[in-house]
Design a protein around this motif. Sequence first.
Motif, mmCIF file in Angstrom:
data_model
loop_
_atom_site.group_PDB
_atom_site.id
_atom_site.type_symbol
_atom_site.label_atom_id
_atom_site.label_comp_id
_atom_site.label_asym_id
_atom_site.label_seq_id
_atom_site.Cartn_x
_atom_site.Cartn_y
_atom_site.Cartn_z
ATOM 1 N N MET A 1 -15.839 49.350 2.097
ATOM 2 C CA MET A 1 -17.269 49.029 2.053
ATOM 3 C C MET A 1 -18.068 50.163 1.423
ATOM 4 S SD MET A 1 -19.495 46.723 2.785
ATOM 5 C CE MET A 1 -21.232 46.510 3.126
ATOM 6 N N GLY A 2 -17.728 51.401 1.850
ATOM 7 C CA GLY A 2 -18.424 52.568 1.321
ATOM 8 C C GLY A 2 -18.210 52.732 -0.163
ATOM 9 N N ARG A 3 -16.948 52.467 -0.612
ATOM 10 C CA ARG A 3 -16.641 52.576 -2.037
ATOM 11 C C ARG A 3 -17.398 51.526 -2.840
ATOM 12 N NH1 ARG A 3 -10.083 53.656 -2.455
ATOM 13 N NH2 ARG A 3 -10.099 55.726 -1.448
ATOM 14 N N THR A 4 -17.486 50.322 -2.272
ATOM 15 C CA THR A 4 -18.206 49.246 -2.958
ATOM 16 C C THR A 4 -19.669 49.605 -3.147
ATOM 17 O OG1 THR A 4 -16.720 47.598 -2.004
ATOM 18 C CG2 THR A 4 -18.812 46.809 -2.890
ATOM 19 N N LEU A 5 -20.309 50.121 -2.066
ATOM 20 C CA LEU A 5 -21.716 50.522 -2.152
ATOM 21 C C LEU A 5 -21.901 51.653 -3.151
ATOM 22 C CD1 LEU A 5 -22.824 50.398 1.604
ATOM 23 C CD2 LEU A 5 -23.492 48.842 -0.239
ATOM 24 N N SER A 6 -20.928 52.566 -3.173
ATOM 25 C CA SER A 6 -21.016 53.686 -4.109
ATOM 26 C C SER A 6 -20.943 53.200 -5.553
ATOM 27 C CB SER A 6 -19.874 54.670 -3.832
ATOM 28 O OG SER A 6 -19.908 55.736 -4.748
ATOM 29 N N LYS A 7 -20.052 52.236 -5.808
ATOM 30 C CA LYS A 7 -19.939 51.673 -7.153
ATOM 31 C C LYS A 7 -21.200 50.923 -7.550
ATOM 32 C CE LYS A 7 -14.897 51.164 -7.204
ATOM 33 N NZ LYS A 7 -13.769 50.196 -7.246
ATOM 34 N N LEU A 8 -21.770 50.176 -6.594
ATOM 35 C CA LEU A 8 -23.001 49.428 -6.876
ATOM 36 C C LEU A 8 -24.162 50.383 -7.144
ATOM 37 C CD1 LEU A 8 -22.765 46.561 -4.223
ATOM 38 C CD2 LEU A 8 -22.477 46.352 -6.692
ATOM 39 N N GLU A 9 -24.207 51.475 -6.394
ATOM 40 C CA GLU A 9 -25.290 52.450 -6.596
ATOM 41 C C GLU A 9 -25.201 53.082 -7.981
ATOM 42 O OE1 GLU A 9 -27.274 56.387 -4.463
ATOM 43 O OE2 GLU A 9 -25.444 55.490 -3.649
ATOM 44 N N LYS A 10 -23.983 53.319 -8.456
ATOM 45 C CA LYS A 10 -23.817 53.893 -9.788
ATOM 46 C C LYS A 10 -24.289 52.932 -10.876
ATOM 47 C CE LYS A 10 -19.982 56.999 -8.687
ATOM 48 N NZ LYS A 10 -18.542 57.300 -8.897
ATOM 49 N N ARG A 11 -24.259 51.634 -10.558
ATOM 50 C CA ARG A 11 -24.694 50.611 -11.511
ATOM 51 C C ARG A 11 -26.081 50.070 -11.176
ATOM 52 N NH1 ARG A 11 -21.613 50.802 -16.045
ATOM 53 N NH2 ARG A 11 -19.408 51.073 -15.529
ATOM 54 N N LYS A 12 -26.887 50.850 -10.472
ATOM 55 C CA LYS A 12 -28.147 50.333 -9.928
ATOM 56 C C LYS A 12 -29.118 49.868 -11.008
ATOM 57 C CE LYS A 12 -29.723 55.123 -9.325
ATOM 58 N NZ LYS A 12 -30.082 56.135 -8.300
ATOM 59 N N TYR A 13 -29.156 50.539 -12.143
ATOM 60 C CA TYR A 13 -30.095 50.126 -13.188
ATOM 61 C C TYR A 13 -29.614 48.878 -13.920
ATOM 62 C CZ TYR A 13 -32.575 54.420 -12.268
ATOM 63 O OH TYR A 13 -33.289 55.407 -11.638
ATOM 64 N N GLU A 14 -28.300 48.744 -14.062
ATOM 65 C CA GLU A 14 -27.770 47.510 -14.635
ATOM 66 C C GLU A 14 -28.038 46.325 -13.702
ATOM 67 O OE1 GLU A 14 -26.203 50.363 -14.585
ATOM 68 O OE2 GLU A 14 -25.056 50.728 -16.422
ATOM 69 N N ILE A 15 -27.878 46.553 -12.386
ATOM 70 C CA ILE A 15 -28.138 45.500 -11.399
ATOM 71 C C ILE A 15 -29.606 45.105 -11.419
ATOM 72 C CG2 ILE A 15 -28.192 44.974 -8.918
ATOM 73 C CD1 ILE A 15 -25.720 46.815 -8.639
ATOM 74 N N LEU A 16 -30.493 46.103 -11.454
ATOM 75 C CA LEU A 16 -31.932 45.829 -11.500
ATOM 76 C C LEU A 16 -32.300 45.088 -12.782
ATOM 77 C CD1 LEU A 16 -34.791 46.121 -10.363
ATOM 78 C CD2 LEU A 16 -34.909 48.380 -11.439
ATOM 79 N N LEU A 17 -31.684 45.477 -13.892
ATOM 80 C CA LEU A 17 -31.965 44.828 -15.181
ATOM 81 C C LEU A 17 -31.590 43.346 -15.137
ATOM 82 C CD1 LEU A 17 -32.842 45.003 -18.134
ATOM 83 C CD2 LEU A 17 -30.524 45.755 -18.700
ATOM 84 N N VAL A 18 -30.424 43.040 -14.595
ATOM 85 C CA VAL A 18 -29.995 41.641 -14.479
ATOM 86 C C VAL A 18 -30.941 40.869 -13.567
ATOM 87 C CG1 VAL A 18 -28.173 40.123 -13.612
ATOM 88 C CG2 VAL A 18 -27.576 42.134 -14.967
ATOM 89 N N ALA A 19 -31.358 41.509 -12.448
ATOM 90 C CA ALA A 19 -32.272 40.849 -11.505
ATOM 91 C C ALA A 19 -33.614 40.547 -12.160
ATOM 92 C CB ALA A 19 -32.464 41.727 -10.272
ATOM 93 N N LEU A 20 -34.129 41.470 -12.962
ATOM 94 C CA LEU A 20 -35.393 41.257 -13.657
ATOM 95 C C LEU A 20 -35.276 40.159 -14.700
ATOM 96 C CD1 LEU A 20 -36.478 44.980 -14.102
ATOM 97 C CD2 LEU A 20 -37.771 43.244 -12.857
#
Length: 224
Positions: free
Chosen positions: A1-20
């Motif tokens: 779980m921790g590794r998954t969150l860490s990977k998602l945090e590293k991609r936070k701007y890509e995730i935000l871009l897709v959400a927008l």
Amino acid sequence: MGRTLSKLEKRKYEILLVALLQHLFIGIFLSDMDFYTRVVWPINMLLLGLGSIFLFIGKHSWQHWFRNLHFILILLLPIGIPFFGQLSWYFAFLNINYVIFFCFIFLEVIRFLIKPGYINTDIISAAACGYLLLIEISVFLLQFFENQDHNAFKGLDYSSPAHTFIDLVYFCSITFTSIGFGDITPNLPVTKLITAFIGIAGQFYTVVLVGILISKFSSKQSKV
């Protein structure tokens, strides 16, 4: 779980871009605007909120806690549209809170962009996020005035909140890009001035962003 969150945090701007992107332009794939208003819009805001969470992980200032509480309100507001959508004050309250929400995220993106140093995919994604966040802020700001007076614009589709929102996304996008087809035009002094300011802000952001990217690229080259 921790590794998954860490990977998602590293991609936070890509995730935000897709959400927008999905929040602003998912209407391309939908024709049922009533379904869009009642179901898709609340889901969009949830995805957008989740996409912005990673920008604030590890921060414990009062702004962070205020942002978390405000995010809960942002999630609840679209759910109330089927029940309170006929009340003019409800949409005014909704639009003001969306402007605050997107300003919060935009400032966080700008703080990241102006940090000295490097250029990578995060910088490119954050730059695109900043542009889309300016569109979001402009849409809900103009929608606030449109909600107060339907004469605020000529050419808007008032058949449903979803149609109006999509028209304003279109209007703000072509204003930022200086295309200006003229099929939708501001009709009141306040909306004319805000539209003028939006156009200036879009050009200013582009110029400043180019300067930031060149500075970061030059800094990286000098270190090589």
